[in-house]
Motif scaffolding. Structure first.
Motif, PDB file in Angstrom:
ATOM      1  N   ALA A  34       0.831  -1.203   0.000  1.00 28.00           N
ATOM      2  CA  ALA A  34       0.000   0.000   0.000  1.00 28.00           C
ATOM      3  C   ALA A  34       0.866   1.254   0.000  1.00 28.00           C
ATOM      4  CB  ALA A  34      -0.933  -0.005   1.206  1.00 28.00           C
ATOM      5  N   GLN A  37       2.319   1.716  -3.470  1.00 27.02           N
ATOM      6  CA  GLN A  37       1.311   2.199  -4.416  1.00 27.02           C
ATOM      7  C   GLN A  37       0.947   3.666  -4.186  1.00 27.02           C
ATOM      8  OE1 GLN A  37       1.678  -0.138  -6.764  1.00 27.02           O
ATOM      9  NE2 GLN A  37      -0.480   0.090  -7.162  1.00 27.02           N
ATOM     10  N   ARG A  38       0.932   4.117  -2.929  1.00 26.41           N
ATOM     11  CA  ARG A  38       0.578   5.503  -2.622  1.00 26.41           C
ATOM     12  C   ARG A  38       1.553   6.495  -3.231  1.00 26.41           C
ATOM     13  NH1 ARG A  38      -0.971   3.493   2.371  1.00 26.41           N
ATOM     14  NH2 ARG A  38       1.097   3.862   3.228  1.00 26.41           N
ATOM     15  N   ASP A  39       2.801   6.093  -3.417  1.00 27.48           N
ATOM     16  CA  ASP A  39       3.823   7.005  -3.923  1.00 27.48           C
ATOM     17  C   ASP A  39       3.852   7.083  -5.444  1.00 27.48           C
ATOM     18  OD1 ASP A  39       5.946   8.850  -3.505  1.00 27.48           O
ATOM     19  OD2 ASP A  39       7.394   7.270  -3.984  1.00 27.48           O
TER      20      ASP A  39
END
Length: 100
Positions: A34, A37-39
């Protein structure tokens, strides 16, 4: 982990464990995925660290490349034919494979 995200299952279940509980390792992997993916930039798909020299990146890590997709071109051409205003509301254009 991409499959685990898509199917909403823990890694251990994907690998064959039958009890359905998340282990500490499953949670750690899910949290790491997660964060990874956030970056990701939603526009270009790169990560900020790839550009930041202080994080081992390079300001010139990528170069822009232009490409043309015939499918996107066809959709844009067809969208120009959609009437403006109330008649064109809700019109969606997609591609359908030609039968041989």
């Amino acid at each position: 982990m991409e499959l685990c995200e898509a199917y909403r299952i823990p890694h251990s279940q994907l690998m064959g464990a039958g009890d359905g509980r998340w282990s500490a390792l499953d949670r750690a992997k899910a949290l790491a995925w997660a964060a990874w993916q956030r970056d990701v930039c939603g526009g270009c798909g790169t990560r900020s660290a790839e550009w930041d020299e202080q994080q081992g990146g390079d300001r010139h890590a990528y170069v822009a490349q232009t490409s043309r997709c015939p499918g996107c071109e066809l959709i844009e051409m067809e969208s120009e034919q959609v009437p403006q205003g109330a008649e064109g509301r809700g019109v969606r254009i997609g591609l359908t494979k030609q039968s041989s």
